[in-house]
Design a protein around this motif. Structure first.
Motif, PDB file in Angstrom:
ATOM      1  N   MET A   1       0.815  -1.232   0.170  1.00 54.39           N
ATOM      2  CA  MET A   1       0.021   0.008  -0.077  1.00 54.39           C
ATOM      3  C   MET A   1       0.966   1.116  -0.064  1.00 54.39           C
ATOM      4  O   MET A   1       0.722   2.159  -0.828  1.00 54.39           O
ATOM      5  CB  MET A   1      -0.942  -0.136   1.137  1.00 54.39           C
ATOM      6  CG  MET A   1      -1.696   1.270   1.596  1.00 54.39           C
ATOM      7  SD  MET A   1      -2.523   1.570   0.066  1.00 54.39           S
ATOM      8  CE  MET A   1      -4.257   0.730   0.269  1.00 54.39           C
ATOM      9  N   GLU A   2       1.904   1.356   0.787  1.00 51.89           N
ATOM     10  CA  GLU A   2       2.900   2.330   1.124  1.00 51.89           C
ATOM     11  C   GLU A   2       3.368   2.755  -0.431  1.00 51.89           C
ATOM     12  O   GLU A   2       3.728   3.721  -0.901  1.00 51.89           O
ATOM     13  CB  GLU A   2       3.543   2.346   1.958  1.00 51.89           C
ATOM     14  CG  GLU A   2       3.025   2.369   3.506  1.00 51.89           C
ATOM     15  CD  GLU A   2       3.957   2.799   4.568  1.00 51.89           C
ATOM     16  OE1 GLU A   2       5.243   2.162   4.519  1.00 51.89           O
ATOM     17  OE2 GLU A   2       3.548   3.202   5.746  1.00 51.89           O
ATOM     18  N   ARG A   3       3.977   1.385  -0.807  1.00 54.03           N
ATOM     19  CA  ARG A   3       4.499   1.694  -2.177  1.00 54.03           C
ATOM     20  C   ARG A   3       3.626   1.991  -3.216  1.00 54.03           C
ATOM     21  O   ARG A   3       4.029   3.067  -4.184  1.00 54.03           O
ATOM     22  CB  ARG A   3       5.122   0.238  -2.718  1.00 54.03           C
ATOM     23  CG  ARG A   3       5.780   0.059  -4.147  1.00 54.03           C
ATOM     24  CD  ARG A   3       6.078  -1.311  -4.644  1.00 54.03           C
ATOM     25  NE  ARG A   3       6.929  -2.109  -3.540  1.00 54.03           N
ATOM     26  CZ  ARG A   3       6.719  -3.245  -3.134  1.00 54.03           C
ATOM     27  NH1 ARG A   3       5.458  -3.780  -3.670  1.00 54.03           N
ATOM     28  NH2 ARG A   3       7.274  -3.807  -2.399  1.00 54.03           N
ATOM     29  N   MET A   4       2.381   1.675  -3.193  1.00 47.71           N
ATOM     30  CA  MET A   4       1.442   2.196  -4.303  1.00 47.71           C
ATOM     31  C   MET A   4       1.269   3.914  -4.341  1.00 47.71           C
ATOM     32  O   MET A   4       1.532   4.429  -5.190  1.00 47.71           O
ATOM     33  CB  MET A   4       0.149   1.678  -4.244  1.00 47.71           C
ATOM     34  CG  MET A   4      -0.797   2.050  -5.180  1.00 47.71           C
ATOM     35  SD  MET A   4      -2.518   1.012  -5.133  1.00 47.71           S
ATOM     36  CE  MET A   4      -2.009  -0.639  -5.807  1.00 47.71           C
ATOM     37  N   LEU A   5       1.254   4.004  -2.944  1.00 51.96           N
ATOM     38  CA  LEU A   5       0.852   5.599  -2.534  1.00 51.96           C
ATOM     39  C   LEU A   5       2.202   6.570  -2.889  1.00 51.96           C
ATOM     40  O   LEU A   5       1.974   7.674  -3.430  1.00 51.96           O
ATOM     41  CB  LEU A   5       0.499   5.654  -1.091  1.00 51.96           C
ATOM     42  CG  LEU A   5      -0.793   5.273  -0.807  1.00 51.96           C
ATOM     43  CD1 LEU A   5      -1.045   5.175   0.834  1.00 51.96           C
ATOM     44  CD2 LEU A   5      -2.048   6.271  -1.459  1.00 51.96           C
ATOM     45  N   MET A   6       3.295   6.009  -2.603  1.00 51.12           N
ATOM     46  CA  MET A   6       4.445   6.502  -3.001  1.00 51.12           C
ATOM     47  C   MET A   6       4.694   6.796  -4.675  1.00 51.12           C
ATOM     48  O   MET A   6       5.353   7.662  -4.972  1.00 51.12           O
ATOM     49  CB  MET A   6       5.798   6.019  -2.346  1.00 51.12           C
ATOM     50  CG  MET A   6       5.967   6.049  -0.964  1.00 51.12           C
ATOM     51  SD  MET A   6       7.156   5.266  -0.235  1.00 51.12           S
ATOM     52  CE  MET A   6       8.631   6.042  -0.664  1.00 51.12           C
ATOM     53  N   VAL A   7       4.352   5.895  -5.331  1.00 52.37           N
ATOM     54  CA  VAL A   7       4.506   5.874  -6.761  1.00 52.37           C
ATOM     55  C   VAL A   7       3.570   6.850  -7.185  1.00 52.37           C
ATOM     56  O   VAL A   7       3.777   7.636  -8.014  1.00 52.37           O
ATOM     57  CB  VAL A   7       4.124   4.248  -7.058  1.00 52.37           C
ATOM     58  CG1 VAL A   7       3.930   4.509  -8.822  1.00 52.37           C
ATOM     59  CG2 VAL A   7       5.315   3.435  -7.270  1.00 52.37           C
ATOM     60  N   GLY A   8       2.214   6.812  -6.622  1.00 49.11           N
ATOM     61  CA  GLY A   8       1.104   7.915  -7.047  1.00 49.11           C
ATOM     62  C   GLY A   8       2.002   9.262  -6.805  1.00 49.11           C
ATOM     63  O   GLY A   8       1.779  10.267  -7.537  1.00 49.11           O
ATOM     64  N   LEU A   9       2.258   9.427  -5.685  1.00 49.14           N
ATOM     65  CA  LEU A   9       3.012  10.886  -5.517  1.00 49.14           C
ATOM     66  C   LEU A   9       4.237  11.125  -6.402  1.00 49.14           C
ATOM     67  O   LEU A   9       4.335  12.346  -6.787  1.00 49.14           O
ATOM     68  CB  LEU A   9       3.552  10.745  -3.808  1.00 49.14           C
ATOM     69  CG  LEU A   9       2.405  10.894  -2.746  1.00 49.14           C
ATOM     70  CD1 LEU A   9       3.039  10.853  -1.348  1.00 49.14           C
ATOM     71  CD2 LEU A   9       1.486  11.975  -3.111  1.00 49.14           C
ATOM     72  N   SER A  10       4.836  10.118  -6.673  1.00 45.88           N
ATOM     73  CA  SER A  10       6.101  10.601  -7.800  1.00 45.88           C
ATOM     74  C   SER A  10       5.560  10.729  -9.026  1.00 45.88           C
ATOM     75  O   SER A  10       6.189  11.702  -9.806  1.00 45.88           O
ATOM     76  CB  SER A  10       7.108   9.236  -7.777  1.00 45.88           C
ATOM     77  OG  SER A  10       6.246   7.990  -8.331  1.00 45.88           O
ATOM     78  N   CYS A  11       4.417  10.296  -9.484  1.00 50.07           N
ATOM     79  CA  CYS A  11       3.769  10.669 -10.745  1.00 50.07           C
ATOM     80  C   CYS A  11       3.059  11.923 -10.723  1.00 50.07           C
ATOM     81  O   CYS A  11       3.068  12.725 -11.793  1.00 50.07           O
ATOM     82  CB  CYS A  11       2.892   9.466 -10.983  1.00 50.07           C
ATOM     83  SG  CYS A  11       3.471   7.791 -11.388  1.00 50.07           S
ATOM     84  N   VAL A  12       2.768  12.454  -9.535  1.00 48.77           N
ATOM     85  CA  VAL A  12       1.897  13.823  -9.516  1.00 48.77           C
ATOM     86  C   VAL A  12       3.212  14.799  -8.986  1.00 48.77           C
ATOM     87  O   VAL A  12       2.584  15.891  -8.510  1.00 48.77           O
ATOM     88  CB  VAL A  12       0.797  13.689  -8.597  1.00 48.77           C
ATOM     89  CG1 VAL A  12      -0.147  12.637  -9.410  1.00 48.77           C
ATOM     90  CG2 VAL A  12       1.168  13.375  -7.114  1.00 48.77           C
ATOM     91  N   HIS A  13       4.398  14.613  -9.118  1.00 44.44           N
ATOM     92  CA  HIS A  13       5.367  15.464  -8.743  1.00 44.44           C
ATOM     93  C   HIS A  13       5.080  16.799  -9.438  1.00 44.44           C
ATOM     94  O   HIS A  13       5.005  16.588 -10.671  1.00 44.44           O
ATOM     95  CB  HIS A  13       6.775  14.870  -8.947  1.00 44.44           C
ATOM     96  CG  HIS A  13       7.794  15.738  -8.146  1.00 44.44           C
ATOM     97  ND1 HIS A  13       8.195  16.935  -8.501  1.00 44.44           N
ATOM     98  CD2 HIS A  13       8.551  15.147  -7.093  1.00 44.44           C
ATOM     99  CE1 HIS A  13       8.999  17.497  -7.567  1.00 44.44           C
ATOM    100  NE2 HIS A  13       9.486  16.463  -6.925  1.00 44.44           N
ATOM    101  N   PRO A  14       5.046  18.129  -8.799  1.00 49.51           N
ATOM    102  CA  PRO A  14       5.092  19.350  -9.312  1.00 49.51           C
ATOM    103  C   PRO A  14       5.971  19.529 -10.654  1.00 49.51           C
ATOM    104  O   PRO A  14       5.538  20.368 -11.528  1.00 49.51           O
ATOM    105  CB  PRO A  14       4.766  20.051  -8.457  1.00 49.51           C
ATOM    106  CG  PRO A  14       4.512  19.501  -7.143  1.00 49.51           C
ATOM    107  CD  PRO A  14       5.201  18.161  -7.195  1.00 49.51           C
ATOM    108  N   ASP A  15       6.998  18.855 -10.353  1.00 49.01           N
ATOM    109  CA  ASP A  15       7.961  19.184 -11.552  1.00 49.01           C
ATOM    110  C   ASP A  15       7.915  17.869 -12.454  1.00 49.01           C
ATOM    111  O   ASP A  15       8.400  16.789 -12.198  1.00 49.01           O
ATOM    112  CB  ASP A  15       9.397  19.258 -10.844  1.00 49.01           C
ATOM    113  CG  ASP A  15      10.490  19.586 -11.845  1.00 49.01           C
ATOM    114  OD1 ASP A  15      10.220  19.635 -13.152  1.00 49.01           O
ATOM    115  OD2 ASP A  15      11.572  20.056 -11.592  1.00 49.01           O
TER     116      ASP A  15
END
Length: 678
Positions: free
Chosen positions: A597-611
């Motif tokens: 679950m944490e891996r999935m959420l971290m992947v999601g956050l990396s994909c929505v990185h503002p840069d």
């Protein structure tokens, strides 16, 4: 018999020439005038003032002025396309008795004699066989043609539905004011970039009004006609153009350069403006001599043309055979699956006359019905609403387009099976997926059988990643989806995910409305910040949308909930507080692997990185989800949004500069379904 046929052709040609000689457009100086166009002092009046109840000498008050000689734009042998720039002044005089006319357009066309008399078309070519490029100065408002208002500039490519447009009134320019306006248009083939400036001053503004990335080499024939076209439609106005300069050029020298129009050529200027003096006068005399032979040339050409038509009829079947062979080569081993055109009668029969009981989904642009075709099997039939469709004859959804769509074959893409474009109806037929959309099951389903277990959620995300990787990296040319969201992710009976609306539906849904250069297409909540800012879609803007889907699947929350909370900000906040695990969907009741679950959420956050430069590719994101790559490195708190241009440096400089500097490199082309299928 062959001799008698040729003899008949000769006399028919002679009769046609004799009959039509009274109405042939007459060349004056270095221009040819058509319809209502006429010289007015030292300028061209493309139209005549009308009363609302009168009719002009040509239907809808159409007038056109074209440069006398066709200009070479394309050298197929050297694979070279000319860039061009032009400058002209104009003003539009209104009528006190009628509403404004349609407007006028700068026009580059393959067929000088093709006109459209439809309202709103400005006399632009009306045949789908005609290739043309136009910059329209539109003073009428017709929502069915995608007009944003009755005072805008638009870029048209082979259709009057603008590829891009801008409201000039908001930029301080009123096309209907009657004031003198100067316009500049430039195309750089090395960058595939069109820029348009306009203003009341004779000095070109620093920043263009309109910028669009278009590859005109695919639209140009070897020789094209250049000039202006206007129409009054149901209104009345006098459209006057003067001080016209036009030139073609190459950014870089080539071994076999195209025969260019000379630098600074003035197609319509006062003597004081021309800058040629005796040289220009000698050119004009030579052109006058050429006109003297025009009648004989026209006669000979007409005979050749009629014989050509006969030859065309004889070889047409052979051409169709070759075309079918090319389609088979372009889409190997899959030609039996190419979408087919269906009659409206069959579509109505399949849906019981679009019966409301057959509706399985409704959106802002279309309604989806469950249907059954005689060929067998259930299908999903997408019928576009009146506000999002138009007469198919204006921009036909043709077999070639459907064939191109049929070549996109992937197990995680919803497959188009057929289409219908009849009258004002536009209908697309897809394979039917019984579990509907991911959005429905994730947010609207109360059935326990539809509940998405953790394993199903991971599997769905990997399926979507596979589809996007195919579009981004495995197609012959990259395709940007532009609208990745849970509504467009469909589920089959086994909960395998298929990405839908990856091309065709988006083409016709958005080609009916103007696409201003700075207004993105898509759904709020899924749009990357740089895409909202620039309006330019990239692979990384798709990655951002995919990241939102990941967060949506992991948390069970909508991209923007009823309280206005944005899912991206909410998950970042959980990360900053060290409570990322609390973002998990409560409906899962803890039935998931915490590390996954944490891996999935971290992947999601990396994909929505503002840069956008720090986002992974979809393929990389999928490897992390599967545990095949290390976790992404995330900052301790959400970075501030720092918009960086997604355009190459040289493109950005050209967009914001008024200079004529040569480009430093050719821009790597990006492609979306909308431009790919248009």
């Amino acid at each position: 018999m062959h001799f008698s046929s040729c003899f008949l052709v000769f006399w028919v040609t002679l009769f046609i020439l004799s009959f039509s000689s009274l109405s042939l457009p007459q060349p004056v100086n270095n221009l040819t005038l058509y319809g209502d166009a006429h010289f007015r002092n030292e300028a061209i009046s493309l139209t005549q003032e009308l009363t609302c109840l009168s009719t002009s000498s040509s239907s809808s008050g159409v007038g056109r002025a074209l440069y006398l000689y066709p200009i070479r734009f394309l050298d197929t042998a050297a694979n070279t396309t000319a860039s061009f720039s032009c400058r002209f002044s104009f003003f539009i005089l209104p009528s006190s008795l009628c509403p404004f006319g349609d407007g006028f357009a700068f026009l580059i066309t393959s067929n000088a004699d093709s006109f459209s008399t439809s309202n709103g078309y400005m006399g632009l070519p009306g045949s789908p066989e005609d290739s043309f490029f136009a910059v329209e100065f539109d003073t009428s408002y017709d929502p069915s043609l995608g007009d944003i208002n009755g005072n805008h500039i638009g870029i048209d490519v082979k259709t009057v539905i603008s590829y891009a447009s801008v409201d000039v009134e908001s930029r301080g320019i009123d096309l209907k004011s009657g004031r003198h306006i100067t316009a500049w248009i430039e195309y750089r083939d090395s960058l595939k970039l069109i820029r348009v400036w306009a203003g009341y001053s004779q000095i070109r503004p620093t920043i263009p009004l309109l910028v669009a990335q278009i590859d005109l080499s695919k639209q140009f024939k070897e020789f094209m006609h250049v000039g202006f076209s206007a129409a009054n439609g149901q209104g009345s106005a006098i459209h006057i153009v003067d001080r016209w300069r036009f030139k073609t050029f190459e950014p870089y020298p080539s071994v076999n350069p195209i025969d260019m129009v000379e630098e600074g050529d003035c197609f319509m200027c006062n003597t004081a403006d021309s800058g040629y003096g005796d040289v220009h006068e000698r050119k004009t005399k030579i052109r006058y001599k050429a006109i003297e032979f025009g009648g004989l040339a026209a006669f000979v050409f007409s005979i050749i043309a009629i014989v050509g038509v006969i030859s065309f009829l004889l070889v047409r079947n052979k051409w169709h055979f070759r075309r079918n062979k090319q389609v088979q080569q372009a889409c190997p081993m899959q030609t039996n699956r190419v979408p087919t055109r269906l009659s409206l009668a069959k579509i109505k029969s399949a849906t019981m006359g679009f019966n409301k009981k057959r509706i399985v989904g409704e959106g802002a642009s279309a309604t989806v019905y469950k249907g059954s075709l005689p060929s067998g099997g259930a299908v999903a039939i997408k019928r576009f609403n009146k506000a999002n469709r138009f007469e198919c004859t204006r921009n036909p959804f043709n077999t070639e387009l459907a064939t191109m769509a049929g070549c996109l074959r992937h197990k995680n893409l919803v497959q188009l099976q057929g289409w219908c474009c009849e009258g004002t109806e536009l209908v697309l037929v897809y394979e039917y997926l019984p579990n509907g959309s991911l959005d429905r099951i994730l947010h609207n389903s109360s059935s326990s059988s539809d509940f998405l277990s953790w394993e199903k959620r991971v599997h769905i995300l990997l399926d979507v990643a596979s589809a996007l990787t195919y579009l981004h990296e495995e197609c012959e040319r990259q395709i940007i989806h532009r609208d990745v969201k849970t509504c467009n992710i469909m589920l089959d009976a086994d909960f395998n995910a298929k990405l839908g609306d990856f091309g065709l539906a988006e083409v016709y849904e958005h080609s009916c409305i103007s696409r201003e250069a700075t207004i993105p297409a898509g759904t709020m909540g899924y749009l990357a910040p740089e895409y909202v800012y620039s309006g330019v879609p990239t692979q990384k803007s798709d990655v951002y949308s995919f990241g939102v889907v990941i967060l949506e699947v992991a948390t069970g929350r909508r991209p923007v909930d009823n309280d206005g909370i944005v899912i991206v900000d909410w998950v970042w906040n959980q990360w900053e507080n060290g409570k990322l695990h609390k973002a998990a969907d409560l409906r899962l009741r803890g039935r998931f692997d915490l590390l996954e679950m944490e891996r999935m959420l971290m992947v999601g956050l990396s994909c929505v990185h503002p840069d956008h430069e720090k986002r992974p590719t979809v393929k990389q994101a999928a490897r992390i989800l599967k545990g095949e790559a290390p976790l992404p490195l995330l900052p301790p708190e959400k970075p501030k949004v720092n918009i960086r241009s997604v355009l190459p440096t040289t493109s950005e400089q050209l967009m914001n500069s008024g200079g004529d500097q040569s480009p430093g490199f050719d821009d790597q082309p990006w492609l979306t379904p909308r431009s790919h299928f248009s």
